[in-house]
Scaffold this active site. Structure first.
Site, PDB file in Angstrom:
ATOM      1  N   GLY A  14       0.841  -1.209   0.000  1.00  0.00           N
ATOM      2  CA  GLY A  14       0.000   0.000   0.000  1.00  0.00           C
ATOM      3  C   GLY A  14       0.867   1.245   0.000  1.00  0.00           C
ATOM      4  O   GLY A  14       1.823   1.326   0.769  1.00  0.00           O
TER       5      GLY A  14
ATOM      6  N   ARG B   9       1.295  -5.020  -5.637  1.00  0.00           N
ATOM      7  CA  ARG B   9       1.237  -6.249  -4.846  1.00  0.00           C
ATOM      8  C   ARG B   9       1.603  -7.356  -5.822  1.00  0.00           C
ATOM      9  O   ARG B   9       1.149  -7.372  -6.959  1.00  0.00           O
ATOM     10  CB  ARG B   9      -0.155  -6.438  -4.252  1.00  0.00           C
ATOM     11  CG  ARG B   9      -0.480  -5.324  -3.245  1.00  0.00           C
ATOM     12  CD  ARG B   9      -1.411  -5.777  -2.146  1.00  0.00           C
ATOM     13  NE  ARG B   9      -1.193  -5.022  -0.920  1.00  0.00           N
ATOM     14  CZ  ARG B   9      -1.842  -3.897  -0.605  1.00  0.00           C
ATOM     15  NH1 ARG B   9      -2.740  -3.388  -1.406  1.00  0.00           N
ATOM     16  NH2 ARG B   9      -1.593  -3.288   0.542  1.00  0.00           N
TER      17      ARG B   9
ATOM     18  N   ASP C 166       4.300  -4.422   6.443  1.00  0.00           N
ATOM     19  CA  ASP C 166       4.795  -5.708   6.948  1.00  0.00           C
ATOM     20  C   ASP C 166       4.893  -6.785   5.868  1.00  0.00           C
ATOM     21  O   ASP C 166       5.803  -7.616   5.894  1.00  0.00           O
ATOM     22  CB  ASP C 166       4.001  -6.188   8.171  1.00  0.00           C
ATOM     23  CG  ASP C 166       2.509  -6.254   7.924  1.00  0.00           C
ATOM     24  OD1 ASP C 166       2.067  -5.860   6.823  1.00  0.00           O
ATOM     25  OD2 ASP C 166       1.790  -6.702   8.832  1.00  0.00           O
TER      26      ASP C 166
ATOM     27  N   THR D  78       3.766   2.972   5.719  1.00  0.00           N
ATOM     28  CA  THR D  78       2.361   2.551   5.652  1.00  0.00           C
ATOM     29  C   THR D  78       1.542   3.494   6.524  1.00  0.00           C
ATOM     30  O   THR D  78       2.007   3.914   7.590  1.00  0.00           O
ATOM     31  CB  THR D  78       2.174   1.096   6.146  1.00  0.00           C
ATOM     32  OG1 THR D  78       0.788   0.897   6.448  1.00  0.00           O
ATOM     33  CG2 THR D  78       2.955   0.770   7.405  1.00  0.00           C
TER      34      THR D  78
ATOM     35  N   ASP E 203      -0.891   2.638   8.165  1.00  0.00           N
ATOM     36  CA  ASP E 203      -1.537   1.849   9.233  1.00  0.00           C
ATOM     37  C   ASP E 203      -0.836   1.935  10.602  1.00  0.00           C
ATOM     38  O   ASP E 203      -1.432   1.599  11.609  1.00  0.00           O
ATOM     39  CB  ASP E 203      -1.628   0.375   8.820  1.00  0.00           C
ATOM     40  CG  ASP E 203      -2.352   0.184   7.497  1.00  0.00           C
ATOM     41  OD1 ASP E 203      -3.151   1.068   7.124  1.00  0.00           O
ATOM     42  OD2 ASP E 203      -2.119  -0.832   6.819  1.00  0.00           O
TER      43      ASP E 203
ATOM     44  N   ASP F 120       1.342  -0.045  11.832  1.00  0.00           N
ATOM     45  CA  ASP F 120       1.167  -1.387  12.409  1.00  0.00           C
ATOM     46  C   ASP F 120       2.459  -2.192  12.438  1.00  0.00           C
ATOM     47  O   ASP F 120       2.412  -3.414  12.464  1.00  0.00           O
ATOM     48  CB  ASP F 120       0.092  -2.150  11.607  1.00  0.00           C
ATOM     49  CG  ASP F 120       0.464  -2.297  10.140  1.00  0.00           C
ATOM     50  OD1 ASP F 120       1.416  -1.641   9.697  1.00  0.00           O
ATOM     51  OD2 ASP F 120      -0.209  -3.076   9.440  1.00  0.00           O
TER      52      ASP F 120
ATOM     53  N   ARG G 254      -6.170  -1.491   8.184  1.00  0.00           N
ATOM     54  CA  ARG G 254      -6.123  -2.964   8.061  1.00  0.00           C
ATOM     55  C   ARG G 254      -6.411  -3.608   9.409  1.00  0.00           C
ATOM     56  O   ARG G 254      -7.434  -3.325  10.001  1.00  0.00           O
ATOM     57  CB  ARG G 254      -4.781  -3.406   7.473  1.00  0.00           C
ATOM     58  CG  ARG G 254      -4.739  -3.136   5.971  1.00  0.00           C
ATOM     59  CD  ARG G 254      -3.409  -3.465   5.377  1.00  0.00           C
ATOM     60  NE  ARG G 254      -3.355  -4.785   4.808  1.00  0.00           N
ATOM     61  CZ  ARG G 254      -2.321  -5.232   4.111  1.00  0.00           C
ATOM     62  NH1 ARG G 254      -1.259  -4.470   3.926  1.00  0.00           N
ATOM     63  NH2 ARG G 254      -2.316  -6.433   3.603  1.00  0.00           N
TER      64      ARG G 254
HETATM   65  P1  ADP Z   1       2.307  -4.061   2.768  1.00  0.00           P
HETATM   66  O1  ADP Z   1       3.763  -4.103   2.497  1.00  0.00           O
HETATM   67  O2  ADP Z   1       1.715  -2.686   2.644  1.00  0.00           O
HETATM   68  O3  ADP Z   1       1.949  -4.762   4.057  1.00  0.00           O
HETATM   69  P2  ADP Z   1       1.342  -6.403   1.290  1.00  0.00           P
HETATM   70  O4  ADP Z   1       1.012  -7.178   2.490  1.00  0.00           O
HETATM   71  O5  ADP Z   1       0.395  -6.436   0.155  1.00  0.00           O
HETATM   72  O6  ADP Z   1       1.557  -4.849   1.582  1.00  0.00           O
HETATM   73  O7  ADP Z   1       2.765  -6.903   0.765  1.00  0.00           O
HETATM   74  C1  ADP Z   1       3.357  -6.284  -0.357  1.00  0.00           C
HETATM   75  C2  ADP Z   1       4.077  -7.305  -1.176  1.00  0.00           C
HETATM   76  O8  ADP Z   1       5.149  -7.903  -0.414  1.00  0.00           O
HETATM   77  C3  ADP Z   1       3.263  -8.500  -1.644  1.00  0.00           C
HETATM   78  O9  ADP Z   1       2.458  -8.221  -2.751  1.00  0.00           O
HETATM   79  C4  ADP Z   1       4.352  -9.491  -1.984  1.00  0.00           C
HETATM   80  O10 ADP Z   1       4.934  -9.191  -3.227  1.00  0.00           O
HETATM   81  C5  ADP Z   1       5.382  -9.224  -0.883  1.00  0.00           C
HETATM   82  N1  ADP Z   1       5.214 -10.215   0.194  1.00  0.00           N
HETATM   83  C6  ADP Z   1       4.226 -10.272   1.118  1.00  0.00           C
HETATM   84  N2  ADP Z   1       4.344 -11.366   1.894  1.00  0.00           N
HETATM   85  C7  ADP Z   1       5.436 -12.045   1.449  1.00  0.00           C
HETATM   86  C8  ADP Z   1       6.097 -13.253   1.819  1.00  0.00           C
HETATM   87  N3  ADP Z   1       5.643 -14.011   2.825  1.00  0.00           N
HETATM   88  N4  ADP Z   1       7.202 -13.623   1.134  1.00  0.00           N
HETATM   89  C9  ADP Z   1       7.654 -12.860   0.121  1.00  0.00           C
HETATM   90  N5  ADP Z   1       7.085 -11.717  -0.275  1.00  0.00           N
HETATM   91  C10 ADP Z   1       5.994 -11.299   0.361  1.00  0.00           C
END
Ligand code: ADP
Length: 319
Positions: A11, A72, A103, A125, A127, A129, A171
């Site tokens: 995000g 994402r 995260d 972010t 959030d 969080d 979230r």
């Molecule tokens: P944010 O970083 O805002 O929390 P997301 O949770 O959508 O957003 O995570 C962003 C991107 O990070 C995901 O689309 C993916 O490419 C990568 N990612 C998330 N979880 C994992 C994981 N367990 N292993 C590898 N890459 C990950």
């Protein structure tokens, strides 16, 4: 280390641009080349990578969003995707990476480090969080966006005797709801970290009405559930006319506040310092206004918690 990369992922958040600028300028200050990776891990896999110069990050410190764009990317959650990413980094001669995101993005950064590629995370972010930092980049701006919106709702709320439900982002975290509720004197704040009981919410509203309150504002964190459903429930149980506002994506946009720009500049520069001193698998953060770093794995395993003292205060002040 002679060449590093930077990407924004997940995000988007206001202040990400200021963080990119800090990474680029701090690296070039130390005679290190910087490559921008576009669209997060998606662009890392596809090789959408370009060299950034001092001027590439000019005139962005005050802009919301991210000039590197974000995405994402499901493929990066797989070993195959991660290997493709590392191949691209090697192809471009990039020796270390700064990942700006939440995260989920940190989990990706952790994977890269586990595969032997030095990576540092910068918390970006709205959030708030992420454990290991008091504030994430974008939280302050989003908070100000929320309170500006609630101030306007309050104006119309005062003109009509109604109950207003405002759903805010975050979230699974309630920080944005708690802080905006406290900053705006909301009557009730519902956050996912604290169980609530609809009967209490209703009794509180009724008590307020009995002592002459003309209107009430209820902040609902998105992690609690739909503000629309909660609004309907309240209207049924109180028969008070209820209006719901879902603030949505306006909370992600806008020019970053001074506080977010300063935080982003400090954290972005600190991430480069860590890479240059041979650190990897760390996140940078701010605690008690001092720059800190923690293992990403520790930060991820600790998870986020809400400030309980602040939550209690919000209840005490809204009796
Ligand atoms: P944010 O970083 O805002 O929390 P997301 O949770 O959508 O957003 O995570 C962003 C991107 O990070 C995901 O689309 C993916 O490419 C990568 N990612 C998330 N979880 C994992 C994981 N367990 N292993 C590898 N890459 C990950």
């Amino acid at each position: 280390m002679k060449r590093i990369g930077v990407l924004t992922s997940g995000g988007d958040a206001p202040g990400m641009n200021a963080a990119i600028r800090a990474v680029v300028r701090k690296a070039i200050y130390h005679d290190i080349e910087v490559y921008g990776i576009y669209q997060g891990y998606q662009g890392l896999i596809s090789g959408h990578i370009e060299k950034l110069e001092l001027g590439s990050v000019g005139d962005i410190i005050h802009r919301g969003g991210t000039m590197l764009q974000s995405a994402r990317c499901e493929e990066f959650k797989t070993l195959e995707g991660q290997k493709k990413g590392i191949e691209q980094l090697n192809k471009f001669g990039i020796e270390g990476l700064v990942v700006i995101g939440g995260d989920g993005s940190f989990m990706g950064a952790q994977k890269l480090t586990e595969h032997g590629f030095p990576t540092i995370g910068v918390p970006g972010t709205i959030d708030n969080d992420i454990s290991g930092t008091d504030y994430t980049i974008g939280f302050d701006t989003a908070l100000n966006t929320v309170i500006n919106a609630i101030d306007k709702i309050r104006d119309t709320a005062t003109s009509h005797e109604r109950t207003y439900v405002v759903e805010v982002m975050g979230r699974d975290a309630g920080d944005l709801a708690l802080w905006s509720g406290l900053a705006d004197g909301a009557e009730t704040i519902l956050v996912p970290e604290v169980d609530y009981n609809m009967e209490d919410v209703v009794n509180r509203l009724k008590r307020g009405a009995e002592r002459g309150k003309k209107h009430s504002i209820i902040i609902v964190a998105e992690g609690v559930g739909s503000g629309v459903d909660i609004g309907r429930d309240i209207e049924e149980k109180t028969s008070f006319e209820t209006r719901v506002t879902v603030l949505g994506h306006i909370q992600r946009g806008g020019s970053p506040t001074a506080s977010d720009r300063v935080l982003a500049s400090r954290l972005g520069a600190k991430a480069v310092e860590l890479l240059l001193s041979g650190e990897e698998g760390k996140m940078v953060g701010i605690e008690k206004n001092a720059l800190v770093s923690h293992d990403i794995s520790d930060a991820l395993s600790r998870g986020h918690s809400i400030d309980e003292e602040m939550y209690r205060l919000s209840q005490e002040l809204s009796i």
